[in-house]
Design a protein around this motif. Structure first.
Motif, PDB file in Angstrom:
ATOM      1  N   VAL A   4       0.754  -1.036   0.178  1.00 19.10           N
ATOM      2  CA  VAL A   4       0.043   0.027  -0.135  1.00 19.10           C
ATOM      3  C   VAL A   4       0.852   1.159  -0.067  1.00 19.10           C
ATOM      4  N   TYR A   5       0.556   2.314  -0.609  1.00 19.52           N
ATOM      5  CA  TYR A   5       1.262   3.593  -0.839  1.00 19.52           C
ATOM      6  C   TYR A   5       0.305   4.581  -0.489  1.00 19.52           C
ATOM      7  N   PHE A   6       0.923   5.664   0.324  1.00 19.63           N
ATOM      8  CA  PHE A   6       0.307   6.862   0.358  1.00 19.63           C
ATOM      9  C   PHE A   6       0.952   8.018   0.178  1.00 19.63           C
ATOM     10  N   ARG A  10       2.108   7.380  -3.325  1.00 21.61           N
ATOM     11  CA  ARG A  10       0.852   6.809  -4.147  1.00 21.61           C
ATOM     12  C   ARG A  10       0.736   7.389  -5.668  1.00 21.61           C
ATOM     13  N   ALA A  75       3.901  -1.191   3.708  1.00 23.02           N
ATOM     14  CA  ALA A  75       3.359   0.106   3.214  1.00 23.02           C
ATOM     15  C   ALA A  75       4.488   1.198   3.165  1.00 23.02           C
ATOM     16  N   PHE A  77       5.383   5.393   2.393  1.00 23.61           N
ATOM     17  CA  PHE A  77       4.878   6.807   2.559  1.00 23.61           C
ATOM     18  C   PHE A  77       5.938   7.702   3.039  1.00 23.61           C
TER      19      PHE A  77
ATOM     20  N   GLU B  49      -4.586  12.914   4.137  1.00 26.48           N
ATOM     21  CA  GLU B  49      -4.610  11.391   4.035  1.00 26.48           C
ATOM     22  C   GLU B  49      -4.118  10.728   5.180  1.00 26.48           C
ATOM     23  N   TYR B  51      -3.398   6.490   6.971  1.00 23.48           N
ATOM     24  CA  TYR B  51      -3.465   5.185   6.606  1.00 23.48           C
ATOM     25  C   TYR B  51      -4.466   4.576   7.873  1.00 23.48           C
ATOM     26  N   TRP B 121      -0.831  12.618   6.352  1.00 23.85           N
ATOM     27  CA  TRP B 121      -0.039  13.476   5.234  1.00 23.85           C
ATOM     28  C   TRP B 121      -1.250  14.591   4.801  1.00 23.85           C
ATOM     29  N   TRP B 134       2.424  18.464  -1.253  1.00 18.38           N
ATOM     30  CA  TRP B 134       2.319  17.889   0.066  1.00 18.38           C
ATOM     31  C   TRP B 134       2.947  18.851   0.955  1.00 18.38           C
TER      32      TRP B 134
END
Lengths: 83, 151, 151, 83
Positions: A4-6, A10, A75, A77, B49, B51, B121, B134
């Motif tokens: 999973v990527y954020f 992402r 993950a 990020f 955002e 997780y 984030w 960001w």
């Protein structure tokens, strides 16, 4: 395993999650970053600066030398900016 | 519930009041609320955002550490995600203790650690509608978190 | 009004909200509320005496010093006097700033200094109706105030 | 000048305030404490431990060596316990 990527990781990779099946020689988180980076430009861009990449295995922070072992979810990020 | 990660707004005072309701051993309640600033009129919105799952788990670890460090009689942590406008509330912590020193220290610790550990984030959107990008993590936040570590 | 010395109760959340109303440059609001503890069921009430005029003046001096030390966008200080029961609110400070460090530091400074400088005295009344005597000043409070002084 | 007393200083002296007219040789706050202490047992009891007495002139904290000068109001009280 599930990846999973954020945030901008992402965005650069172009997807929020995917199933990945790295070969046996990919042992650590750092190995996985290298393996993914060779896939295409998006991954390479996401991982171009290892200093700005954070990783988690099964939703716990880990360092690059952590073994993937039996983790079900990895993950990637950027450094967190909550609060 | 001690920890909430949610899109909805919250009423900080109700959370803080819940810590003292029907008890009389609390001598100090500290409440922190973090708000979305307009950055001198340039910012239209923050998009936060997170997780899911890990956000709650990391905050729980920070809460557990605070409970071990200070004699707390209650606490609340709420962190929002989604699109927030200037003036909107982003995050709150509330701590209750017999004495003010513990309540202040624990609240500040929770914020410092949450900022560097909890997977959230922020992305800024400018008043012209363009994404400003960001928000970058600040060295100052790492330094704030680091001062709680034993030398 | 920034500073109030009053017999009446207060709503801490309304005071804190007033600091952010119709502005979007505030990034952090810290609220402290001090409450009357029941001391393990032994205390029936606190009677708080104050020096009218000087109480407000001393708090104003502490507020002025906080404003000079930190970039505050707003603050509120309320201290009650009279008879208070366990669970009742005694005092509050609320501070608003762009960043959380200033808001936390100023709120803690205001409490530390107010405790040692503002002319209020607490007398405890026990559950048996007897006066338990005047609360003694704590060395810990002097130490808390002293740490804000330059070395 | 007006003298005002608070908390147990007030209780020991037996009044909250009074008009006082110290003689010319009472120059400082400490002098005034000595002069008042000689009045009766209540004052003596209130001022028996100088370490636990705080003073204010015209509603500002002062030390014992402060000159009374033209002050209109002097206050005596124990260390503060607000907050």
């Amino acid at each position: 395993m599930k990846a999973v990527y954020f945030a901008w990781v992402r965005e650069r990779i172009g997807k929020a999650e995917e199933e990945i099946d790295p070969p046996a020689e990919v042992v650590t988180v750092a190995d996985l970053i290298g393996w993914l980076s060779r896939r295409d430009e998006g991954y390479a861009h996401a991982f171009e600066n290892p200093r700005t990449i954070r990783a988690a295995l099964d939703r716990a922070h880990v360092k690059p030398d952590a073994a993937l072992a039996g983790a079900r979810e990895v993950a990637f990020f950027p450094p967190m900016t909550g609060g | 519930m001690e920890i909430r990660v949610q899109r909805e707004d919250f009423v900080a005072s109700e959370e803080a009041l819940a810590l003292t309701r029907s008890r009389a051993d609390v001598g100090a309640v500290v409440t922190f609320v973090g708000l979305c600033r307009d950055e001198g009129g340039k910012l239209a919105a923050l998009e936060i955002e997170h997780y899911p799952g890990m956000a709650e788990a990391e905050i729980a670890l920070v809460v557990e550490e605070a409970r071990q460090r200070w004699p707390l009689l209650g606490l609340r942590v709420i962190h929002r995600y989604g699109r927030l406008a200037p003036g909107d509330q982003i995050v709150m912590v509330a701590t209750a203790s017999s004495h003010r020193g513990a309540a202040f220290a624990a609240a500040e610790f929770l914020m410092d650690y949450m900022k560097t550990r909890a997977p959230f984030w922020k992305r800024a959107r400018g008043v012209d509608g363009a994404v400003q990008g960001w928000v970058e993590a600040k060295d100052a936040d790492d330094a704030s978190a680091a001062r709680w570590r034993a030398p």
